[in-house]
Design a protein around this motif. Sequence first.
Motif, PDB file in Angstrom:
ATOM      1  N   PRO A 109       0.837  -1.213   0.000  1.00  0.00           N
ATOM      2  CA  PRO A 109       0.000   0.000   0.000  1.00  0.00           C
ATOM      3  C   PRO A 109       0.868   1.257   0.000  1.00  0.00           C
ATOM      4  CG  PRO A 109      -0.879  -1.615   1.528  1.00  0.00           C
ATOM      5  CD  PRO A 109       0.426  -2.168   1.045  1.00  0.00           C
ATOM      6  N   HIS A 110       0.547   2.203  -0.889  1.00  0.00           N
ATOM      7  CA  HIS A 110       1.376   3.392  -1.040  1.00  0.00           C
ATOM      8  C   HIS A 110       0.597   4.521  -1.677  1.00  0.00           C
ATOM      9  CE1 HIS A 110       1.670   1.340  -4.957  1.00  0.00           C
ATOM     10  NE2 HIS A 110       1.885   2.550  -5.481  1.00  0.00           N
ATOM     11  N   PRO A 180      -0.096   2.468   5.704  1.00  0.00           N
ATOM     12  CA  PRO A 180      -0.593   1.299   6.452  1.00  0.00           C
ATOM     13  C   PRO A 180      -1.645   0.538   5.656  1.00  0.00           C
ATOM     14  CG  PRO A 180      -0.596   3.280   7.827  1.00  0.00           C
ATOM     15  CD  PRO A 180      -0.324   3.732   6.424  1.00  0.00           C
ATOM     16  N   PHE A 181      -1.652  -0.785   5.847  1.00  0.00           N
ATOM     17  CA  PHE A 181      -2.627  -1.647   5.174  1.00  0.00           C
ATOM     18  C   PHE A 181      -4.056  -1.180   5.424  1.00  0.00           C
ATOM     19  CE2 PHE A 181      -5.515  -5.283   5.195  1.00  0.00           C
ATOM     20  CZ  PHE A 181      -5.214  -5.924   3.998  1.00  0.00           C
ATOM     21  N   GLU A 182      -4.332  -0.672   6.622  1.00  0.00           N
ATOM     22  CA  GLU A 182      -5.686  -0.265   7.003  1.00  0.00           C
ATOM     23  C   GLU A 182      -6.248   0.828   6.099  1.00  0.00           C
ATOM     24  OE1 GLU A 182      -3.810  -2.523   9.990  1.00  0.00           O
ATOM     25  OE2 GLU A 182      -3.125  -0.613   9.084  1.00  0.00           O
ATOM     26  N   GLU A 183      -5.372   1.595   5.442  1.00  0.00           N
ATOM     27  CA  GLU A 183      -5.853   2.670   4.579  1.00  0.00           C
ATOM     28  C   GLU A 183      -6.462   2.153   3.278  1.00  0.00           C
ATOM     29  OE1 GLU A 183      -3.160   5.895   4.031  1.00  0.00           O
ATOM     30  OE2 GLU A 183      -2.738   6.092   6.179  1.00  0.00           O
ATOM     31  N   HIS A 190     -13.317  -3.388   5.889  1.00  0.00           N
ATOM     32  CA  HIS A 190     -13.298  -4.590   5.058  1.00  0.00           C
ATOM     33  C   HIS A 190     -12.555  -4.363   3.741  1.00  0.00           C
ATOM     34  CE1 HIS A 190     -16.658  -5.815   7.729  1.00  0.00           C
ATOM     35  NE2 HIS A 190     -16.193  -7.029   7.495  1.00  0.00           N
ATOM     36  N   LEU A 191     -12.127  -5.475   3.178  1.00  0.00           N
ATOM     37  CA  LEU A 191     -11.524  -5.508   1.851  1.00  0.00           C
ATOM     38  C   LEU A 191     -12.230  -6.603   1.070  1.00  0.00           C
ATOM     39  CD1 LEU A 191      -9.236  -4.184   0.212  1.00  0.00           C
ATOM     40  CD2 LEU A 191      -7.720  -6.000   1.013  1.00  0.00           C
ATOM     41  N   SER A 202      -8.539  -8.372   6.844  1.00  0.00           N
ATOM     42  CA  SER A 202      -7.081  -8.368   6.825  1.00  0.00           C
ATOM     43  C   SER A 202      -6.586  -9.322   5.747  1.00  0.00           C
ATOM     44  CB  SER A 202      -6.523  -8.812   8.182  1.00  0.00           C
ATOM     45  OG  SER A 202      -6.791 -10.187   8.402  1.00  0.00           O
ATOM     46  N   GLY A 203      -5.284  -9.201   5.437  1.00  0.00           N
ATOM     47  CA  GLY A 203      -4.693 -10.120   4.479  1.00  0.00           C
ATOM     48  C   GLY A 203      -4.703 -11.546   4.983  1.00  0.00           C
ATOM     49  N   GLU A 204      -4.520 -11.715   6.291  1.00  0.00           N
ATOM     50  CA  GLU A 204      -4.552 -13.052   6.873  1.00  0.00           C
ATOM     51  C   GLU A 204      -5.929 -13.692   6.708  1.00  0.00           C
ATOM     52  OE1 GLU A 204      -3.369 -10.354   8.315  1.00  0.00           O
ATOM     53  OE2 GLU A 204      -1.231 -10.815   8.356  1.00  0.00           O
TER      54      GLU A 204
END
Length: 223
Positions: A109-110, A180-183, A190-191, A202-204
């Motif tokens: 993420p960037h 951060p992944f959360e963004e 959720h994703l 989460s990715g997990e």
Amino acid sequence: MRRHLEHLDARERREALMEFARLLAAMPSDDLRAGHGTADRAGDNRAVVLCDWAADGGCVDDEQLLRVDLRRRDVQIAKTREATGRPLITNGFLGADLIQVPAGEGFAPHTHPGDHLLFVLGGRGTITAAGEILETTPGQVYMVDGAQPHAVGAISDHVLLSVGVAHQPLDSANRQELRPFEELLTEDGHLHCRICDVKAGSGEELRRDGCPHGPAVFDSTGG
């Protein structure tokens, strides 16, 4: 200019960059530069640089064929584990590069200092933003606002043509800022993978539910 932009919020930074781009576009440039590979001035025309990024595969039944090399490139892209690239051409502000991402790898993420277009040349990939994972395939082009947190992944060996402003070298730490992944998540955390139709927080959780398309996540050094 960089010091000035650092003090602006994301929207103000984007507006300032776009205004600078408009001013730059109105000015003649004598600083066109080409990257690696076959590239040269267009004969005696000192204002134009030509750069090959694909091989002409001929024309068949009114369809133009291009041959795109999907192999690893020469330049390691900053803040990634395995992504490599080939610089194509730049005038110092607008520029284009080829990017190769091996299967299973990606960009964490960037955000970017400016906007860019990504043309999908080969292989299957993903773009993750605003709570969704979308598949990308050859023949597509997509754009993500530079201030929007996003991640890019490779399902198979994946090649992209990246065109952007304000252009930064492939190996520059300023090309992207890890977030951060959360963004990447929706407001309710959720994703949603549109490829697998799996929703997780989460990715997990994505991997546990059988989805292999979650964004790559690693530290700021790319380790």
